[in-house]
Design an enzyme around this catalytic site. Structure first.
Site, mmCIF file in Angstrom:
data_model
loop_
_atom_site.group_PDB
_atom_site.id
_atom_site.type_symbol
_atom_site.label_atom_id
_atom_site.label_comp_id
_atom_site.label_asym_id
_atom_site.label_seq_id
_atom_site.Cartn_x
_atom_site.Cartn_y
_atom_site.Cartn_z
ATOM 1 N N VAL A 108 0.816 -1.235 0.000
ATOM 2 C CA VAL A 108 0.000 0.000 0.000
ATOM 3 C C VAL A 108 0.839 1.271 0.000
ATOM 4 O O VAL A 108 0.572 2.205 -0.762
ATOM 5 C CB VAL A 108 -0.998 0.070 1.183
ATOM 6 C CG1 VAL A 108 -2.123 -0.894 1.006
ATOM 7 C CG2 VAL A 108 -0.341 -0.095 2.512
ATOM 8 N N ARG A 119 9.435 -7.321 -4.957
ATOM 9 C CA ARG A 119 9.966 -8.697 -4.937
ATOM 10 C C ARG A 119 9.050 -9.638 -5.721
ATOM 11 O O ARG A 119 9.495 -10.401 -6.572
ATOM 12 C CB ARG A 119 10.116 -9.163 -3.488
ATOM 13 C CG ARG A 119 10.581 -10.599 -3.357
ATOM 14 C CD ARG A 119 10.684 -11.002 -1.913
ATOM 15 N NE ARG A 119 9.389 -10.977 -1.218
ATOM 16 C CZ ARG A 119 9.209 -11.400 0.018
ATOM 17 N NH1 ARG A 119 10.220 -11.858 0.712
ATOM 18 N NH2 ARG A 119 8.011 -11.341 0.574
ATOM 19 N N SER A 166 4.761 9.481 7.280
ATOM 20 C CA SER A 166 3.489 9.256 7.964
ATOM 21 C C SER A 166 2.329 9.753 7.123
ATOM 22 O O SER A 166 2.487 10.667 6.318
ATOM 23 C CB SER A 166 3.461 9.959 9.320
ATOM 24 O OG SER A 166 2.200 9.729 9.926
ATOM 25 N N GLY A 200 -0.192 7.191 6.342
ATOM 26 C CA GLY A 200 -0.856 5.963 5.906
ATOM 27 C C GLY A 200 -1.024 5.964 4.398
ATOM 28 O O GLY A 200 -0.393 6.731 3.659
ATOM 29 N N LYS A 205 10.284 10.087 13.554
ATOM 30 C CA LYS A 205 9.079 9.333 13.152
ATOM 31 C C LYS A 205 8.629 8.412 14.287
ATOM 32 O O LYS A 205 7.433 8.249 14.535
ATOM 33 C CB LYS A 205 9.356 8.519 11.884
ATOM 34 C CG LYS A 205 8.192 7.585 11.478
ATOM 35 C CD LYS A 205 6.969 8.370 11.051
ATOM 36 C CE LYS A 205 5.639 7.668 11.004
ATOM 37 N NZ LYS A 205 5.457 6.353 10.555
ATOM 38 N N HIS A 256 6.877 10.493 16.740
ATOM 39 C CA HIS A 256 5.570 10.801 16.141
ATOM 40 C C HIS A 256 4.587 9.667 16.448
ATOM 41 O O HIS A 256 3.461 9.889 16.887
ATOM 42 C CB HIS A 256 5.738 10.987 14.626
ATOM 43 C CG HIS A 256 4.448 10.931 13.856
ATOM 44 N ND1 HIS A 256 3.776 9.752 13.607
ATOM 45 C CD2 HIS A 256 3.689 11.910 13.294
ATOM 46 C CE1 HIS A 256 2.673 9.997 12.923
ATOM 47 N NE2 HIS A 256 2.595 11.309 12.722
ATOM 48 N N ASN A 257 5.031 8.443 16.208
ATOM 49 C CA ASN A 257 4.137 7.308 16.441
ATOM 50 C C ASN A 257 3.820 7.143 17.926
ATOM 51 O O ASN A 257 2.704 6.786 18.292
ATOM 52 C CB ASN A 257 4.754 6.019 15.890
ATOM 53 C CG ASN A 257 4.574 5.909 14.379
ATOM 54 O OD1 ASN A 257 4.415 6.920 13.699
ATOM 55 N ND2 ASN A 257 4.606 4.707 13.863
ATOM 56 N N GLU A 305 1.271 9.499 18.644
ATOM 57 C CA GLU A 305 0.037 8.962 18.023
ATOM 58 C C GLU A 305 -0.650 7.991 19.002
ATOM 59 O O GLU A 305 -1.868 8.037 19.188
ATOM 60 C CB GLU A 305 0.449 8.258 16.731
ATOM 61 C CG GLU A 305 -0.631 7.609 15.914
ATOM 62 C CD GLU A 305 -0.027 6.931 14.669
ATOM 63 O OE1 GLU A 305 0.637 7.612 13.870
ATOM 64 O OE2 GLU A 305 -0.213 5.700 14.511
HETATM 65 N N1 LIG Z 1 0.829 0.923 6.303
HETATM 66 C C1 LIG Z 1 0.991 2.117 6.841
HETATM 67 O O1 LIG Z 1 0.034 2.840 7.164
HETATM 68 C C2 LIG Z 1 2.355 2.650 7.054
HETATM 69 C C3 LIG Z 1 3.485 1.860 6.823
HETATM 70 N N2 LIG Z 1 4.725 2.384 6.977
HETATM 71 C C4 LIG Z 1 5.913 1.574 6.716
HETATM 72 O O2 LIG Z 1 6.105 1.499 5.304
HETATM 73 C C5 LIG Z 1 6.666 0.241 4.940
HETATM 74 C C6 LIG Z 1 5.755 -0.430 3.923
HETATM 75 O O3 LIG Z 1 4.496 -0.615 4.529
HETATM 76 P P1 LIG Z 1 3.270 -1.311 3.786
HETATM 77 O O4 LIG Z 1 3.088 -0.714 2.449
HETATM 78 O O5 LIG Z 1 2.142 -1.296 4.756
HETATM 79 O O6 LIG Z 1 3.780 -2.782 3.495
HETATM 80 P P2 LIG Z 1 4.212 -3.985 4.468
HETATM 81 O O7 LIG Z 1 4.860 -3.458 5.680
HETATM 82 O O8 LIG Z 1 3.052 -4.886 4.621
HETATM 83 O O9 LIG Z 1 5.336 -4.699 3.575
HETATM 84 C C7 LIG Z 1 5.010 -5.366 2.380
HETATM 85 C C8 LIG Z 1 6.086 -5.108 1.354
HETATM 86 O O10 LIG Z 1 7.366 -5.575 1.822
HETATM 87 C C9 LIG Z 1 7.910 -6.441 0.846
HETATM 88 N N3 LIG Z 1 8.799 -7.413 1.457
HETATM 89 C C10 LIG Z 1 8.582 -8.127 2.589
HETATM 90 N N4 LIG Z 1 9.643 -8.902 2.850
HETATM 91 C C11 LIG Z 1 10.551 -8.684 1.867
HETATM 92 C C12 LIG Z 1 11.851 -9.181 1.590
HETATM 93 N N5 LIG Z 1 12.449 -10.057 2.398
HETATM 94 N N6 LIG Z 1 12.478 -8.730 0.491
HETATM 95 C C13 LIG Z 1 11.894 -7.831 -0.313
HETATM 96 N N7 LIG Z 1 10.677 -7.310 -0.105
HETATM 97 C C14 LIG Z 1 10.012 -7.736 0.971
HETATM 98 C C15 LIG Z 1 6.701 -7.080 0.223
HETATM 99 O O11 LIG Z 1 7.030 -7.688 -0.979
HETATM 100 P P3 LIG Z 1 6.146 -8.901 -1.550
HETATM 101 O O12 LIG Z 1 4.987 -8.266 -2.226
HETATM 102 O O13 LIG Z 1 7.044 -9.617 -2.453
HETATM 103 O O14 LIG Z 1 5.721 -9.743 -0.365
HETATM 104 C C16 LIG Z 1 5.814 -5.867 0.075
HETATM 105 O O15 LIG Z 1 6.189 -5.061 -1.008
HETATM 106 C C17 LIG Z 1 6.814 -0.536 6.239
HETATM 107 O O16 LIG Z 1 8.118 -0.377 6.713
HETATM 108 C C18 LIG Z 1 5.818 0.124 7.170
HETATM 109 O O17 LIG Z 1 6.178 0.006 8.521
HETATM 110 C C19 LIG Z 1 4.923 3.696 7.314
HETATM 111 C C20 LIG Z 1 3.855 4.517 7.539
HETATM 112 C C21 LIG Z 1 2.496 4.060 7.465
HETATM 113 O O1 LIG Z 2 3.333 4.667 11.074
HETATM 114 C C1 LIG Z 2 2.122 4.734 11.055
HETATM 115 C C2 LIG Z 2 1.409 6.033 10.955
HETATM 116 O O2 LIG Z 2 2.242 7.095 11.174
HETATM 117 C C3 LIG Z 2 1.315 3.480 11.206
HETATM 118 O O3 LIG Z 2 -0.017 3.727 10.963
HETATM 119 C C4 LIG Z 2 1.614 2.924 12.540
HETATM 120 O O4 LIG Z 2 2.664 1.981 12.328
HETATM 121 C C5 LIG Z 2 0.513 2.168 13.204
HETATM 122 O O5 LIG Z 2 1.103 1.620 14.355
HETATM 123 P P1 LIG Z 2 0.422 0.514 15.245
HETATM 124 O O6 LIG Z 2 0.014 -0.590 14.287
HETATM 125 O O7 LIG Z 2 1.467 0.102 16.199
HETATM 126 O O8 LIG Z 2 -0.780 1.164 15.875
#
Ligand SMILES: NC(=O)C1=CN([C@@H]2O[C@H](COP(=O)(O)OP(=O)(O)OC[C@H]3O[C@@H](n4cnc5c(N)ncnc54)[C@H](OP(=O)(O)O)[C@@H]3O)[C@@H](O)[C@H]2O)C=CC1
Ligand SMILES: O=C(CO)[C@H](O)[C@H](O)COP(=O)(O)O
Length: 479
Positions: free
Chosen positions: A17, A38, A133, A135, A187, A190-191, A194
C-alpha cells in the site's frame, strides 16, 4: 506507463500500500518513476491499474531497476521494516555506485538506520532514513516526511520529497531533520505521540459513554464539535467518523462490535524503550502502550472479571462533563506532546543531531496521523524560545493547561469514582503536578536507598554526598 528509453528520476522498491501509493504520488508530480517489487505481480498490478497516472518504468529485478535510473541514483525502499529492509539493502548496495542514494521510507528503528547509514557511507553511498506518515491516503496525496541522512543527500532528494509531501499554507511538510538516524527517531516519537493521542481520545469516549451515558452516535457529535476548536485534528475528525458508523450486520454502533483488544506493531513500544534509555519520562506514551497491552490480555481480563466481579459503571447524564472532558483532553494532549518533544530534545543532545524542534512541528502540521491545529502553536513556542526546557513553560501552553486545570481534576475524580479507567488523563495530570512541585518525595526514596544500600544522598543546603550510619549511631558522614 512510458515506453521511451529516458532514464527514471527516482525508483521505488516495495509496492504494497505505501510504496505503490508513493510511486503514484511521484508520477502524478511529473517524476518519471521506476518501480519494483519482490513479487512481480504487484508491479504488474500497479502498472495495469494506475499506469495512466504518469510515467512509470516497471522493473522485474533490482538490477533492472538500478539500470533504469539517472545518476546519481535515488531509490526509495518501502518494504517491511527489519530483516526485509536489510535483505533489500544487501541486494541493492553492490549494484550501486558512490554518490547514489538509498532512501528507506519504512518504519525502521533509528538504531538500524544509524547502522545502515554508517555501513553504506563506507561504500560511498548515501543512506537516507526517512520517516513517512499519513498511511495509505497520505502516501498518495501528500504525506508528512521526516528525512535524515547527510545534508548533501538532502540537496538531491529533498526537492523530490518536498514536492510530493503535504503542504500547509504553501509550506512543505518535509524538512531535513538531521544526520543518520534522526529522521527515523522523529518518526518513532511521532508514532509514540500517536499512541498517546489515541489513548486519550479513547478515554474521553469511554468517560462520556459509560460515565456520562452518551451513545456512541452522541459522542460522535461531541467530537465533531470539538474538531472546530483547539482540538481540531485528524484523529479527532476520524473519531467522529468511526463512532458514528453503524455495523450493517447488527445495527449496533461498529465500535460496540469491534473486539476491544488493541494491537500494536511496535513503534510505540520503541519510543518508550528509548525514553527509558534516555531517562525521559514519557508517561503518556507509556500508559498508552501498556493500555494496549492490558486490552490484549484477554484470558487475564476474563479471570479478573470472574474473581473480582465485572466493573459496573453507573452512568449519569451531566451537562458539564462534556466540556470538562474536552478541557482534560486538551491539557493531557499538551502534556503528551511536551513529553515527546522532551524526548527528541534529549536524543538530539545524546546523538549530536542538533534537531530543530520547531521545524519538526512544521513537518507534522499536515499529512501525518497526528496533524493538528495546535502544532502551529508548538512551532510558535519554539520560535519564541528554541531552548525551551518544556513546552509547558511556554506562555501559550502554560495558560492552556492552567485554564484546563480545574476541569482536568474533576475528570480525574470522575474517572476514579465511577470506575472508568483513565490512565492517560490521570498520569498526565500527575506529570503536570510533579513537574511543578516544590518538593518531591524522591527525597524519601534517596533516604531509603541510603538505608538499605549505603547509596548516599545529596543535601539541599550544601554540596557533597552523604551517608547516614543507619546501623550505627545514625550520624552522618561525608561519602
Ligand atoms: N501501512 C501504513 O500505514 C504505514 C506503513 N509504513 C511503513 O512502510 C513500509 C511499507 O508498509 P506497507 O506498504 O504497509 O507494506 P508492508 O509493511 O506490509 O510490507 C510489504 C512489502 O514488503 C515487501 N517485502 C517483505 N519482505 C521482503 C523481503 N524479504 N524482500 C523484499 N521485499 C520484501 C513485500 O514484498 P512482496 O509483495 O514480495 O511480499 C511488500 O512489497 C513498512 O516499513 C511500514 O512500517 C509507514 C507509515 C504508514
Ligand atoms: O506509522 C504509522 C502512521 O504514522 C502506522 O499507521 C503505525 O505503524 C501504526 O502503528 P500501530 O500498528 O502500532 O498502531
Amino acid at each position: 506507463m512510458t515506453t521511451s528509453e529516458a532514464p527514471a528520476r527516482i525508483a521505488v522498491t516495495g509496492l504494497a500500500v505505501m510504496g505503490s501509493n508513493l510511486a503514484r504520488n511521484l508520477a502524478r508530480h511529473g517524476f518519471r518513476v521506476a518501480v519494483h517489487n519482490r513479487t512481480n505481480a504487484r508491479t504488474k498490478a500497479l502498472i495495469s491499474e494506475h499506469g495512466h497516472e504518469g510515467e512509470f518504468v516497471p522493473a522485474e529485478t533490482l538490477d533492472e531497476l538500478v539500470g533504469s535510473l539517472q545518476k546519481p541514483r535515488q531509490i526509495i525502499i518501502m518494504v517491511k521494516a527489519g530483516a526485509p529492509t536489510d535483505a533489500v539493502i544487501d541486494e541493492l548496495a553492490p549494484l550501486l555506485e558512490p554518490g547514489d542514494m538509498v532512501i528507506d521510507g519504512g518504519n525502521a528503528h533509528y538504531a538500524d538506520t544509524r547502522r545502515r547509514e554508517a555501513a553504506l557511507r563506507e561504500a560511498g553511498l548515501h543512506f537516507v532514513g526517512a520517516g513517512i506518515s499519513g498511511g495509505e491516503e497520505g502516501a498518495l496525496n501528500g504525506p508528512s516526511i521526516m528525512p535524515g541522512g547527510s545534508k548533501e543527500s538532502y540537496e538531491h532528494v529533498g526537492p523530490v520529497l518536498e514536492a510530493i509531501s503535504a503542504k500547509v499554507n504553501g509550506e512543505a511538510c518535509c524538512v531535513h531533520v538531521g544526520p543518520d538516524g534522526a529522521g527515523h527517531f522523529v518518526k518513532m516519537v511521532h508514532n509514540g505521540i500517536e499512541y498517546a493521542d489515541m489513548q486519550l481520545i479513547a478515554e474521553a469516549f469511554d468517560l462520556l459513554h459509560r460515565a456520562g451515558g452518551l451513545t456512541p452516535a452522541e459522542v460522535a457529535e461531541v467530537f465533531r464539535g470539538w474538531n472546530t476548536g483547539d482540538l481540531e485534528s485528524y484523529l479527532v475528525e476520524i473519531t467522529a467518523e468511526v463512532l458514528a458508523h453503524v455495523d450493517a450486520e447488527t445495527g449496533s454502533a461498529l465500535v460496540d462490535v469491534i473486539a476491544d483488544e488493541a494491537e500494536q506493531k511496535g513503534t510505540g513500544r520503541w519510543t518508550v524503550q528509548e525514553a527509558l534509555e534516555l531517562g525521559v519520562p514519557v508517561t503518556g506514551i507509556a500508559e498508552a502502550v501498556f493500555a494496549r497491552s492490558l486490552s490484549g490480555r484477554a484470558s487475564q481480563r476474563e479471570a479478573a472479571r470472574a474473581a473480582l466481579g465485572v466493573n459496573e459503571v453507573v452512568a449519569s447524564r451531566d451537562d458539564s462533563l462534556v466540556e470538562d472532558v474536552r478541557q482534560a483532553l486538551y491539557a493531557s494532549k499538551v502534556v503528551a506532546y511536551a513529553q515527546g518533544f522532551d524526548q527528541m530534545r534529549a536524543a538530539s543532545t545524546e546523538y549530536g543531531w542538533d534537531l530543530d524542534l520547531g521545524s519538526t512541528a512544521t513537518i507534522w502540521r499536515g499529512g501525518c496521523i497526528i496533524r493538528a491545529r495546535f502544532l502551529d502553536r508548538i512551532k510558535e513556542a519554539y520560535d519564541r524560545n528554541p531552548e525551551l526546557e518544556t513546552l509547558l513553560a511556554d506562555d501559550y501552553f502554560r495558560d492552556a493547561v492552567r485554564t484546563a486545570e480545574d476541569a482536568w481534576r474533576r475528570v480525574a475524580v470522575k474517572a476514579v469514582q465511577s470506575g472508568v479507567p483513565a490512565p492517560g488523563f490521570v498520569s498526565a495530570l500527575s506529570y503536570y503536578d510533579a513537574l511543578r512541585s516544590e518538593r518531591l518525595p524522591a527525597s524519601l526514596i534517596q533516604g531509603l536507598r541510603d538505608f538499605f544500600g549505603a547509596h548516599t544522598y545529596r543535601r539541599t543546603d550544601r554540596e557533597g554526598s552523604f551517608h547516614t550510619l543507619w546501623s550505627g549511631d545514625r550520624s552522618q558522614i561525608d561519602a
